[in-house]
Design a protein around this motif. Structure first.
Motif, PDB file in Angstrom:
ATOM      1  N   THR A 155       0.848  -1.190   0.000  1.00  0.00           N
ATOM      2  CA  THR A 155       0.000   0.000   0.000  1.00  0.00           C
ATOM      3  C   THR A 155       0.887   1.244   0.000  1.00  0.00           C
ATOM      4  O   THR A 155       1.900   1.299   0.698  1.00  0.00           O
ATOM      5  CB  THR A 155      -0.920   0.033   1.223  1.00  0.00           C
ATOM      6  N   ILE A 156       0.502   2.225  -0.796  1.00  0.00           N
ATOM      7  CA  ILE A 156       1.183   3.519  -0.832  1.00  0.00           C
ATOM      8  C   ILE A 156       0.384   4.546  -0.047  1.00  0.00           C
ATOM      9  O   ILE A 156       0.946   5.425   0.610  1.00  0.00           O
ATOM     10  CB  ILE A 156       1.397   3.963  -2.287  1.00  0.00           C
ATOM     11  N   THR A 157      -0.937   4.428  -0.110  1.00  0.00           N
ATOM     12  CA  THR A 157      -1.828   5.151   0.793  1.00  0.00           C
ATOM     13  C   THR A 157      -2.769   4.122   1.420  1.00  0.00           C
ATOM     14  O   THR A 157      -2.965   3.039   0.864  1.00  0.00           O
ATOM     15  CB  THR A 157      -2.644   6.241   0.066  1.00  0.00           C
ATOM     16  N   PRO A 158      -3.341   4.422   2.577  1.00  0.00           N
ATOM     17  CA  PRO A 158      -4.179   3.434   3.261  1.00  0.00           C
ATOM     18  C   PRO A 158      -5.310   2.901   2.386  1.00  0.00           C
ATOM     19  O   PRO A 158      -5.888   3.632   1.580  1.00  0.00           O
ATOM     20  CB  PRO A 158      -4.725   4.211   4.462  1.00  0.00           C
ATOM     21  N   LEU A 159      -5.585   1.633   2.565  1.00  0.00           N
ATOM     22  CA  LEU A 159      -6.642   0.950   1.820  1.00  0.00           C
ATOM     23  C   LEU A 159      -7.879   0.881   2.705  1.00  0.00           C
ATOM     24  O   LEU A 159      -7.919   0.131   3.689  1.00  0.00           O
ATOM     25  CB  LEU A 159      -6.158  -0.453   1.442  1.00  0.00           C
ATOM     26  N   ARG A 160      -8.863   1.712   2.367  1.00  0.00           N
ATOM     27  CA  ARG A 160     -10.105   1.774   3.148  1.00  0.00           C
ATOM     28  C   ARG A 160     -11.155   0.982   2.382  1.00  0.00           C
ATOM     29  O   ARG A 160     -11.674   1.436   1.354  1.00  0.00           O
ATOM     30  CB  ARG A 160     -10.536   3.223   3.332  1.00  0.00           C
ATOM     31  N   ILE A 161     -11.460  -0.196   2.884  1.00  0.00           N
ATOM     32  CA  ILE A 161     -12.286  -1.099   2.099  1.00  0.00           C
ATOM     33  C   ILE A 161     -13.211  -1.900   3.004  1.00  0.00           C
ATOM     34  O   ILE A 161     -12.842  -2.280   4.124  1.00  0.00           O
ATOM     35  CB  ILE A 161     -11.384  -2.049   1.267  1.00  0.00           C
ATOM     36  N   LYS A 162     -14.432  -2.130   2.523  1.00  0.00           N
ATOM     37  CA  LYS A 162     -15.395  -2.941   3.241  1.00  0.00           C
ATOM     38  C   LYS A 162     -15.446  -4.345   2.645  1.00  0.00           C
ATOM     39  O   LYS A 162     -15.443  -4.515   1.433  1.00  0.00           O
ATOM     40  CB  LYS A 162     -16.797  -2.329   3.166  1.00  0.00           C
ATOM     41  N   GLN A 163     -15.500  -5.332   3.519  1.00  0.00           N
ATOM     42  CA  GLN A 163     -15.758  -6.704   3.116  1.00  0.00           C
ATOM     43  C   GLN A 163     -16.776  -7.283   4.092  1.00  0.00           C
ATOM     44  O   GLN A 163     -16.606  -7.154   5.312  1.00  0.00           O
ATOM     45  CB  GLN A 163     -14.470  -7.528   3.111  1.00  0.00           C
ATOM     46  N   LYS A 164     -17.828  -7.861   3.540  1.00  0.00           N
ATOM     47  CA  LYS A 164     -18.936  -8.386   4.344  1.00  0.00           C
ATOM     48  C   LYS A 164     -19.535  -7.281   5.219  1.00  0.00           C
ATOM     49  O   LYS A 164     -19.845  -7.482   6.388  1.00  0.00           O
ATOM     50  CB  LYS A 164     -18.465  -9.574   5.186  1.00  0.00           C
ATOM     51  N   ASN A 165     -19.628  -6.073   4.604  1.00  0.00           N
ATOM     52  CA  ASN A 165     -20.257  -4.899   5.222  1.00  0.00           C
ATOM     53  C   ASN A 165     -19.515  -4.351   6.433  1.00  0.00           C
ATOM     54  O   ASN A 165     -20.077  -3.579   7.215  1.00  0.00           O
ATOM     55  CB  ASN A 165     -21.709  -5.211   5.621  1.00  0.00           C
ATOM     56  N   ILE A 166     -18.250  -4.721   6.587  1.00  0.00           N
ATOM     57  CA  ILE A 166     -17.438  -4.221   7.696  1.00  0.00           C
ATOM     58  C   ILE A 166     -16.118  -3.692   7.137  1.00  0.00           C
ATOM     59  O   ILE A 166     -15.507  -4.327   6.279  1.00  0.00           O
ATOM     60  CB  ILE A 166     -17.159  -5.342   8.723  1.00  0.00           C
ATOM     61  N   TYR A 167     -15.671  -2.528   7.645  1.00  0.00           N
ATOM     62  CA  TYR A 167     -14.377  -2.017   7.216  1.00  0.00           C
ATOM     63  C   TYR A 167     -13.266  -2.944   7.697  1.00  0.00           C
ATOM     64  O   TYR A 167     -13.209  -3.317   8.872  1.00  0.00           O
ATOM     65  CB  TYR A 167     -14.140  -0.607   7.745  1.00  0.00           C
ATOM     66  N   VAL A 168     -12.383  -3.305   6.785  1.00  0.00           N
ATOM     67  CA  VAL A 168     -11.268  -4.195   7.102  1.00  0.00           C
ATOM     68  C   VAL A 168     -10.283  -3.454   8.007  1.00  0.00           C
ATOM     69  O   VAL A 168      -9.901  -2.318   7.738  1.00  0.00           O
ATOM     70  CB  VAL A 168     -10.564  -4.657   5.812  1.00  0.00           C
ATOM     71  N   LYS A 169      -9.852  -4.115   9.082  1.00  0.00           N
ATOM     72  CA  LYS A 169      -8.937  -3.509  10.042  1.00  0.00           C
ATOM     73  C   LYS A 169      -7.548  -4.146  10.037  1.00  0.00           C
ATOM     74  O   LYS A 169      -6.579  -3.525  10.469  1.00  0.00           O
ATOM     75  CB  LYS A 169      -9.518  -3.616  11.461  1.00  0.00           C
ATOM     76  N   ASN A 170      -7.435  -5.387   9.580  1.00  0.00           N
ATOM     77  CA  ASN A 170      -6.113  -6.023   9.636  1.00  0.00           C
ATOM     78  C   ASN A 170      -5.818  -7.011   8.518  1.00  0.00           C
ATOM     79  O   ASN A 170      -4.683  -7.137   8.104  1.00  0.00           O
ATOM     80  CB  ASN A 170      -5.903  -6.717  10.990  1.00  0.00           C
ATOM     81  N   SER A 171      -6.816  -7.735   7.983  1.00  0.00           N
ATOM     82  CA  SER A 171      -6.524  -8.718   6.938  1.00  0.00           C
ATOM     83  C   SER A 171      -7.657  -8.766   5.913  1.00  0.00           C
ATOM     84  O   SER A 171      -8.820  -8.600   6.254  1.00  0.00           O
ATOM     85  CB  SER A 171      -6.298 -10.110   7.532  1.00  0.00           C
ATOM     86  N   LEU A 172      -7.275  -9.019   4.669  1.00  0.00           N
ATOM     87  CA  LEU A 172      -8.209  -9.063   3.557  1.00  0.00           C
ATOM     88  C   LEU A 172      -8.645 -10.482   3.245  1.00  0.00           C
ATOM     89  O   LEU A 172      -7.851 -11.426   3.374  1.00  0.00           O
ATOM     90  CB  LEU A 172      -7.556  -8.491   2.292  1.00  0.00           C
ATOM     91  N   ASP A 173      -9.884 -10.632   2.818  1.00  0.00           N
ATOM     92  CA  ASP A 173     -10.305 -11.843   2.127  1.00  0.00           C
ATOM     93  C   ASP A 173      -9.887 -11.636   0.671  1.00  0.00           C
ATOM     94  O   ASP A 173     -10.491 -10.840  -0.052  1.00  0.00           O
ATOM     95  CB  ASP A 173     -11.813 -12.040   2.253  1.00  0.00           C
ATOM     96  N   PHE A 174      -8.840 -12.328   0.245  1.00  0.00           N
ATOM     97  CA  PHE A 174      -8.235 -12.019  -1.047  1.00  0.00           C
ATOM     98  C   PHE A 174      -9.168 -12.309  -2.214  1.00  0.00           C
ATOM     99  O   PHE A 174      -9.180 -11.572  -3.204  1.00  0.00           O
ATOM    100  CB  PHE A 174      -6.924 -12.791  -1.219  1.00  0.00           C
ATOM    101  N   THR A 175      -9.961 -13.371  -2.132  1.00  0.00           N
ATOM    102  CA  THR A 175     -10.910 -13.676  -3.200  1.00  0.00           C
ATOM    103  C   THR A 175     -11.911 -12.541  -3.367  1.00  0.00           C
ATOM    104  O   THR A 175     -12.180 -12.086  -4.487  1.00  0.00           O
ATOM    105  CB  THR A 175     -11.645 -14.999  -2.921  1.00  0.00           C
ATOM    106  N   ILE A 176     -12.460 -12.068  -2.266  1.00  0.00           N
ATOM    107  CA  ILE A 176     -13.390 -10.936  -2.330  1.00  0.00           C
ATOM    108  C   ILE A 176     -12.686  -9.707  -2.874  1.00  0.00           C
ATOM    109  O   ILE A 176     -13.245  -8.937  -3.665  1.00  0.00           O
ATOM    110  CB  ILE A 176     -13.988 -10.651  -0.933  1.00  0.00           C
ATOM    111  N   PHE A 177     -11.439  -9.499  -2.463  1.00  0.00           N
ATOM    112  CA  PHE A 177     -10.659  -8.340  -2.890  1.00  0.00           C
ATOM    113  C   PHE A 177     -10.522  -8.291  -4.409  1.00  0.00           C
ATOM    114  O   PHE A 177     -10.757  -7.245  -5.038  1.00  0.00           O
ATOM    115  CB  PHE A 177      -9.287  -8.391  -2.227  1.00  0.00           C
ATOM    116  N   ILE A 178     -10.156  -9.403  -5.020  1.00  0.00           N
ATOM    117  CA  ILE A 178     -10.014  -9.443  -6.478  1.00  0.00           C
ATOM    118  C   ILE A 178     -11.358  -9.177  -7.152  1.00  0.00           C
ATOM    119  O   ILE A 178     -11.441  -8.437  -8.149  1.00  0.00           O
ATOM    120  CB  ILE A 178      -9.439 -10.795  -6.939  1.00  0.00           C
ATOM    121  N   ARG A 179     -12.421  -9.730  -6.620  1.00  0.00           N
ATOM    122  CA  ARG A 179     -13.745  -9.500  -7.203  1.00  0.00           C
ATOM    123  C   ARG A 179     -14.189  -8.053  -7.035  1.00  0.00           C
ATOM    124  O   ARG A 179     -14.904  -7.516  -7.891  1.00  0.00           O
ATOM    125  CB  ARG A 179     -14.749 -10.467  -6.581  1.00  0.00           C
ATOM    126  N   GLN A 180     -13.748  -7.394  -5.964  1.00  0.00           N
ATOM    127  CA  GLN A 180     -14.052  -5.977  -5.787  1.00  0.00           C
ATOM    128  C   GLN A 180     -13.331  -5.131  -6.835  1.00  0.00           C
ATOM    129  O   GLN A 180     -13.881  -4.150  -7.340  1.00  0.00           O
ATOM    130  CB  GLN A 180     -13.660  -5.527  -4.370  1.00  0.00           C
TER     131      GLN A 180
END
Length: 270
Positions: A155-180
């Protein structure tokens, strides 16, 4: 493929006091863009008969994903910035240039400090003193070239992203991430992307939460604006998913890319 343009403003003569300048730049740009576009000064945007062709409405009032992003870094020594226009946002180039040229007289931040810049570039061509009607841009075209394999994301700037309707705080669901990323690309070009499987062998994540607050003039209060910051390694990634990962290095990903959030770099590992 994705068509786009880059406007770059260089040599701004004020130094930032804070690590994140995205909120300040987006605020002044929005103010200047409305001045450049607005026919009815006191009319609400959604009631305006020209909203369908208005750059300000498209960028700031539209409920759909805006087809532009602000390109910055954390801890910049200056307020220099880039604005990327994607797909149909390219048609708004002229009011965007007018807005940029008017920004110095509007001023930065709450105190509206006037400033100067040295140069404005459109892609690689300087347009600092060019007349608006003389500017004829050549589109840049992005075509992904990543193959299947191992990759590292930072990351070069913070990644502010929701997964399963919750803002991610520490780890990504990578499959969901690619689909996003694929969904965002579909929104940019106006074509829904078909569902596909994401294949990889394993991932290693090292993210922590980077806290940012900003003051919202509309809501008249401070708002949380942070996201995750760090890196991830992906092993055995399939080619299609790798292409979308490469695409995100251009478009940014997550919430608030128009503030400059969600900027990532990706490199292939041996």
């Amino acid at each position: 493929m994705l068509n786009y343009l880059i406007l770059r403003v260089c040599g701004i003569d004020i130094k930032p006091k804070y690590p994140f300048i995205g909120s300040t730049i987006r605020g002044i740009f929005g103010y200047a863009l409305r001045q450049a576009c607005c026919v009815y000064v006191n009319l609400k945007c959604k009631e305006c008969e020209f909203k369908g062709s208005c750059a300000y409405f498209s960028f700031y009032e539209n409920e759909k994903t805006p087809n532009f992003k602000l390109n910055i870094k954390l801890n910049q020594p200056n307020y220099d910035f880039e604005i990327y226009l994607f797909a149909d946002a390219i048609k708004h180039l002229k009011p965007v240039i007018i807005a940029i040229k008017n920004m110095p007289s509007i001023g930065l931040g709450v105190k509206k400090l006037p400033f100067n810049y040295k140069q404005i570039f459109l892609n690689q061509s300087e347009i600092t003193n060019a007349k608006i009607d003389d500017i004829t841009p050549t589109f840049l075209t992005f075509t992904p070239h990543f193959k299947g394999g191992n990759y590292e994301l930072k990351t070069i700037t913070p990644l502010r992203i929701k997964q399963k309707n919750i803002y991610v705080k520490n780890s990504l669901d990578f499959t969901i991430f690619i689909r996003q990323i694929a969904m965002k690309f579909g929104e940019i070009i106006g074509e829904e992307q078909p569902k596909f499987e994401v294949h990889f062998d394993k991932i290693e994540q090292n993210f922590s939460f980077y806290d940012i607050t900003r003051y919202s003039n509309r809501k008249e209060r401070k708002m949380e604006f942070g996201g995750i910051f760090g890196s991830m390694k992906i092993y055995g990634l399939d080619e299609r998913s790798a292409n979308f990962l490469e695409l995100a290095t251009l478009t940014n990903i997550g919430k608030s890319v128009t503030f400059g959030l969600g900027k990532i770099s990706v490199r292939q590992l041996k």
